[in-house]
Design a protein around this motif. Structure first.
Motif, PDB file in Angstrom:
ATOM      1  N   MET A  56       0.836  -1.208   0.000  1.00 20.42           N
ATOM      2  CA  MET A  56       0.000   0.000   0.000  1.00 20.42           C
ATOM      3  C   MET A  56       0.868   1.254   0.000  1.00 20.42           C
ATOM      4  SD  MET A  56      -3.338  -0.575   0.002  1.00 20.42           S
ATOM      5  CE  MET A  56      -4.490   0.111   1.143  1.00 20.42           C
ATOM      6  N   THR A  57       1.994   1.221   0.712  1.00 22.45           N
ATOM      7  CA  THR A  57       2.896   2.371   0.748  1.00 22.45           C
ATOM      8  C   THR A  57       3.468   2.652  -0.637  1.00 22.45           C
ATOM      9  OG1 THR A  57       3.459   1.954   3.058  1.00 22.45           O
ATOM     10  CG2 THR A  57       5.020   3.289   1.783  1.00 22.45           C
ATOM     11  N   ILE A  58       3.936   1.605  -1.313  1.00 26.17           N
ATOM     12  CA  ILE A  58       4.494   1.776  -2.659  1.00 26.17           C
ATOM     13  C   ILE A  58       3.403   2.245  -3.624  1.00 26.17           C
ATOM     14  CG2 ILE A  58       5.614   0.605  -4.607  1.00 26.17           C
ATOM     15  CD1 ILE A  58       7.447   1.187  -2.150  1.00 26.17           C
ATOM     16  N   MET A  59       2.197   1.701  -3.490  1.00 23.26           N
ATOM     17  CA  MET A  59       1.090   2.177  -4.330  1.00 23.26           C
ATOM     18  C   MET A  59       0.783   3.639  -4.028  1.00 23.26           C
ATOM     19  SD  MET A  59      -1.557  -1.008  -4.877  1.00 23.26           S
ATOM     20  CE  MET A  59      -2.092  -1.058  -3.189  1.00 23.26           C
ATOM     21  N   ALA A  73      -8.400   3.526   0.637  1.00 24.78           N
ATOM     22  CA  ALA A  73      -8.116   2.166   0.159  1.00 24.78           C
ATOM     23  C   ALA A  73      -7.832   1.281   1.365  1.00 24.78           C
ATOM     24  CB  ALA A  73      -6.921   2.177  -0.784  1.00 24.78           C
ATOM     25  N   ARG A  74      -8.119  -0.001   1.228  1.00 25.98           N
ATOM     26  CA  ARG A  74      -7.839  -0.923   2.322  1.00 25.98           C
ATOM     27  C   ARG A  74      -7.364  -2.252   1.750  1.00 25.98           C
ATOM     28  NH1 ARG A  74     -13.210  -1.953   1.492  1.00 25.98           N
ATOM     29  NH2 ARG A  74     -13.898  -4.083   1.911  1.00 25.98           N
ATOM     30  N   ALA A  75      -6.754  -3.048   2.628  1.00 24.15           N
ATOM     31  CA  ALA A  75      -6.306  -4.387   2.248  1.00 24.15           C
ATOM     32  C   ALA A  75      -6.731  -5.353   3.333  1.00 24.15           C
ATOM     33  CB  ALA A  75      -4.794  -4.414   2.072  1.00 24.15           C
ATOM     34  N   GLU A  76      -7.235  -6.490   2.930  1.00 22.28           N
ATOM     35  CA  GLU A  76      -7.586  -7.565   3.862  1.00 22.28           C
ATOM     36  C   GLU A  76      -6.588  -8.690   3.647  1.00 22.28           C
ATOM     37  OE1 GLU A  76     -11.729  -8.460   3.285  1.00 22.28           O
ATOM     38  OE2 GLU A  76     -12.333  -6.445   3.940  1.00 22.28           O
ATOM     39  N   HIS A 133      -9.602  -5.216  -6.132  1.00 26.20           N
ATOM     40  CA  HIS A 133     -11.044  -4.994  -6.288  1.00 26.20           C
ATOM     41  C   HIS A 133     -11.258  -3.490  -6.364  1.00 26.20           C
ATOM     42  CE1 HIS A 133     -11.512  -9.191  -4.937  1.00 26.20           C
ATOM     43  NE2 HIS A 133     -10.603  -8.885  -4.036  1.00 26.20           N
ATOM     44  N   TYR A 134     -12.159  -3.070  -7.209  1.00 27.45           N
ATOM     45  CA  TYR A 134     -12.438  -1.656  -7.386  1.00 27.45           C
ATOM     46  C   TYR A 134     -13.896  -1.421  -7.049  1.00 27.45           C
ATOM     47  CZ  TYR A 134      -7.865  -1.659  -9.392  1.00 27.45           C
ATOM     48  OH  TYR A 134      -6.502  -1.801  -9.545  1.00 27.45           O
ATOM     49  N   GLU A 135     -14.103  -0.634  -5.983  1.00 26.07           N
ATOM     50  CA  GLU A 135     -15.487  -0.400  -5.511  1.00 26.07           C
ATOM     51  C   GLU A 135     -15.746   1.063  -5.251  1.00 26.07           C
ATOM     52  OE1 GLU A 135     -15.506  -3.006  -2.064  1.00 26.07           O
ATOM     53  OE2 GLU A 135     -14.580  -1.479  -0.848  1.00 26.07           O
TER      54      GLU A 135
END
Length: 135
Positions: A56-59, A73-76, A133-135
Motif C-alpha cells: 500500500m505504501t508503494i502504491m 483504500a484498504r487491504a484484507e 477490487h475496485y469499488e
C-alpha cells in the motif's frame, strides 16, 4: 546497520516491540495454534500484514506521482501456515481501491504493489497472492 527497534520479552509468549525513532510500541503474542492466547498479532501475522502495508505504501507513492488519490483504500490479509518446518506458506491480500481509478492507473498501481521491499525480501517459496477490487 542502524538500530530500528527494541524487543522485550514480557513472559507468557508476549513481546513488546518499540520503534527506535518514534517510540511507538506494538505487542505480539503466540497464536492459539502454537501455545499462545492469540491476544495480539503473532510475529507471522505481522509479517503478513507488513506485506500489505508495504504494498500500500508503494502504491501510495505511485498514486501521488500519478496525481490520483488512494485515501480510503484498504487491504484484507490472510495467511496460510505450513508445518515441518512451521512457516508462512502463503499470504493472500485483497486490495480494495476506488472504482474511479482509470485503467492506466490501475495497471501501474497493481504492478507497483509487487515491487515493494517486503515482497522482494520474502523467500520465493512463500506464495504471494494479490487480488485487486475496485469499488
Amino acid at each position: 546497520m542502524s538500530h530500528i527497534a527494541t524487543v522485550r520479552y514480557c513472559g507468557s509468549l508476549h513481546n513488546d516491540l518499540t520503534h527506535s525513532a518514534s517510540g511507538s510500541t506494538i505487542s505480539t503474542d503466540a497464536p492459539v495454534d502454537n501455545q499462545g492466547k492469540g491476544e495480539a498479532f503473532s510475529p507471522t501475522d505481522l509479517l503478513s500484514a507488513s506485506l500489505a502495508a508495504c504494498a500500500m505504501t508503494i502504491m501510495g507513492i505511485k498514486a501521488a506521482g500519478l496525481g490520483v488519490e488512494l485515501t480510503g483504500a484498504r487491504a484484507e490479509v490472510a495467511k496460510e501456515m505450513a508445518a515441518d518446518p512451521r512457516r508462512v506458506a502463503a499470504v493472500r491480500i485483497d486490495f480494495f481501491l476506488s472504482r474511479d481509478l482509470d485503467e492506466r492507473s490501475r495497471r501501474i498501481l497493481e504492478a507497483a504493489a509487487h515491487t515493494c521491499p517486503v515482497a522482494q525480501s520474502l523467500h520465493p517459496d512463500v506464495v504471494q497472492q494479490f487480488r485487486f477490487h475496485y469499488e
